[in-house]
Design a protein around this motif. Structure first.
Motif, PDB file in Angstrom:
ATOM      1  N   GLU A  21      -3.386   9.624  -5.393  1.00 55.69           N
ATOM      2  CA  GLU A  21      -3.607   8.419  -4.595  1.00 55.69           C
ATOM      3  C   GLU A  21      -3.691   8.822  -3.133  1.00 55.69           C
ATOM      4  OE1 GLU A  21      -0.634   5.418  -5.355  1.00 55.69           O
ATOM      5  OE2 GLU A  21      -0.533   5.943  -7.484  1.00 55.69           O
ATOM      6  N   LYS A 151      -0.824   1.957 -14.691  1.00 54.09           N
ATOM      7  CA  LYS A 151      -1.112   2.742 -13.491  1.00 54.09           C
ATOM      8  C   LYS A 151       0.062   3.637 -13.125  1.00 54.09           C
ATOM      9  CE  LYS A 151      -2.737   2.402  -8.722  1.00 54.09           C
ATOM     10  NZ  LYS A 151      -3.171   1.496  -7.626  1.00 54.09           N
ATOM     11  N   SER A 210      -7.441   4.399 -10.675  1.00 54.04           N
ATOM     12  CA  SER A 210      -7.769   4.324  -9.252  1.00 54.04           C
ATOM     13  C   SER A 210      -7.690   2.899  -8.727  1.00 54.04           C
ATOM     14  CB  SER A 210      -9.167   4.891  -8.993  1.00 54.04           C
ATOM     15  OG  SER A 210     -10.145   4.179  -9.747  1.00 54.04           O
ATOM     16  N   ASP A 211      -7.897   1.923  -9.609  1.00 60.36           N
ATOM     17  CA  ASP A 211      -7.886   0.528  -9.168  1.00 60.36           C
ATOM     18  C   ASP A 211      -7.901  -0.350 -10.411  1.00 60.36           C
ATOM     19  OD1 ASP A 211      -7.900  -1.688  -7.544  1.00 60.36           O
ATOM     20  OD2 ASP A 211      -9.876  -1.318  -6.663  1.00 60.36           O
ATOM     21  N   TYR A 212      -7.776  -1.656 -10.177  1.00 57.71           N
ATOM     22  CA  TYR A 212      -7.940  -2.627 -11.254  1.00 57.71           C
ATOM     23  C   TYR A 212      -9.335  -3.239 -11.150  1.00 57.71           C
ATOM     24  CZ  TYR A 212      -3.000  -2.205 -12.261  1.00 57.71           C
ATOM     25  OH  TYR A 212      -1.774  -1.691 -12.605  1.00 57.71           O
ATOM     26  N   LYS A 217      -8.118  -8.047 -12.256  1.00 58.16           N
ATOM     27  CA  LYS A 217      -7.455  -8.780 -11.179  1.00 58.16           C
ATOM     28  C   LYS A 217      -7.514 -10.296 -11.381  1.00 58.16           C
ATOM     29  CE  LYS A 217      -8.411  -5.183  -7.728  1.00 58.16           C
ATOM     30  NZ  LYS A 217      -9.231  -4.790  -6.550  1.00 58.16           N
TER      31      LYS A 217
END
Length: 318
Positions: A21, A151, A210-212, A217
């Motif tokens: 990250e 995550k 890395s992200d949603y 979301k």
């Protein structure tokens, strides 16, 4: 090269690591200065790191999922280890390191995990329940080979989601033998379906989130999985109002137990109660196992574990 798990406070070290990250932040100084807030990892674990006084070039050079050579100092901040990066550069081809060397993976081959999930699906006796579960598994079968279960909290590594399912299926099988009032078909179905939409919720590469996603979301894996059950029933011409379809929805919608944890309803069938506790048991024990595995054996206490109410775990020596 020193493994992340073997680093202790005061160590000065040099080695290759993966940036899991990275976020550009600013100090509270006047004027504020940019720094890189980083999580460094290897196959043994991860630690937070700070790269102070980041230049415009640094902000263009370093990025998540990048391999770097680091010279750093391990410090203790608020009772937790963190790394002060003194020098850092991107890894080069001549260094002879590859991304997969730094990826933590489930201890069982992904192909074997997915095979076990499909075998458990095939063992569901009720034809309609089996068909719905098969439909949902087929939607994400390829991603089950590598997606994590979360995550950060638990099974947050390559093929972690499939590993979580298989471990839960083992617990569920034991409970069905011990508690005859539990319906094995619903237990198996609930375990396989409860997190089946996680690959739609998260954006991941090599087991690192890395992200949603936008759907993750705005909708979340619980509602997505419930929608998939409806889609499966329609495609398979199964009565949407049948009790078995309603029960499958309930298993998915209630498995987090409380509204503040993401569930719109609490468990109100025997199998839903069991599913919630099977899920929690496997997740929390995995947090403990991960903490022990990534803590040097010379250390009696693990770092604080966020998913265990921020408590550390003591390693009893006998």
């Amino acid at each position: 090269m020193t493994l992340i798990k073997d680093l202790i406070s005061g160590d000065e070290f040099t080695g290759f690591y993966l940036i899991k990250e990275l976020e550009v932040k600013q100090t509270n100084a006047t004027p504020p200065k940019d720094y890189l807030d980083i999580v460094l990892c290897d196959a043994s674990g991860q630690l937070p790191a700070k790269f102070w006084d980041a230049s415009p070039s640094d902000k263009e050079t370093f990025f998540p999922m990048g391999l770097v050579k680091v010279r750093g100092l391990v410090q203790t901040y608020r009772e937790r280890l963190q790394i002060k990066i003194m020098q850092m550069r991107p890894a080069a081809d001549a260094d002879g390191v590859t991304l997969t060397d730094f990826i933590r993976s489930a201890p069982i081959r992904p192909v074997d995990l997915v095979h076990a999930i499909k075998q458990e699906t095939a063992s569901i006796r009720d034809e309609e329940i089996r068909a719905i579960v098969s439909f949902c598994v087929e939607k994400v079968e390829e991603k089950l080979m590598h997606y994590p279960a979360a995550k950060t909290y638990h099974h947050a590594y390559f093929a972690g989601l499939a590993y979580h399912m298989v471990r839960m299926l083992e617990i569920g099988d034991f409970l069905c033998k011990q508690r005859a009032f539990l319906n094995p078909d619903f237990i198996r179905a609930g375990i396989i379906l409860h997190d089946i939409a996680k690959p739609e919720e998260m954006i991941a590469q090599l087991g690192i989130v890395s992200d949603y996603s936008v759907k993750g979301k705005l909708i979340g894996h619980i509602s997505l999985a419930s929608n998939w059950i409806t889609e499966a029933a329609i495609r398979l011409d199964i009565d949407l109002d049948s009790e078995k379809v309603t029960a499958l929805h309930h298993l998915v919608l209630s498995h987090h137990n409380l509204g503040e944890w993401g569930s719109p309803v609490q468990p109100q069938t025997p199998e839903a109660v069991a599913l919630h506790h099977i899920d929690a048991l496997d997740a929390k024990l995995q947090m403990v196992e991960d903490a022990l595995d990534t803590t040097p054996e010379t250390e009696a206490w693990t770092p604080f574990i966020r998913g265990l109410e921020n408590k550390a775990v003591y390693r009893v020596k006998v």
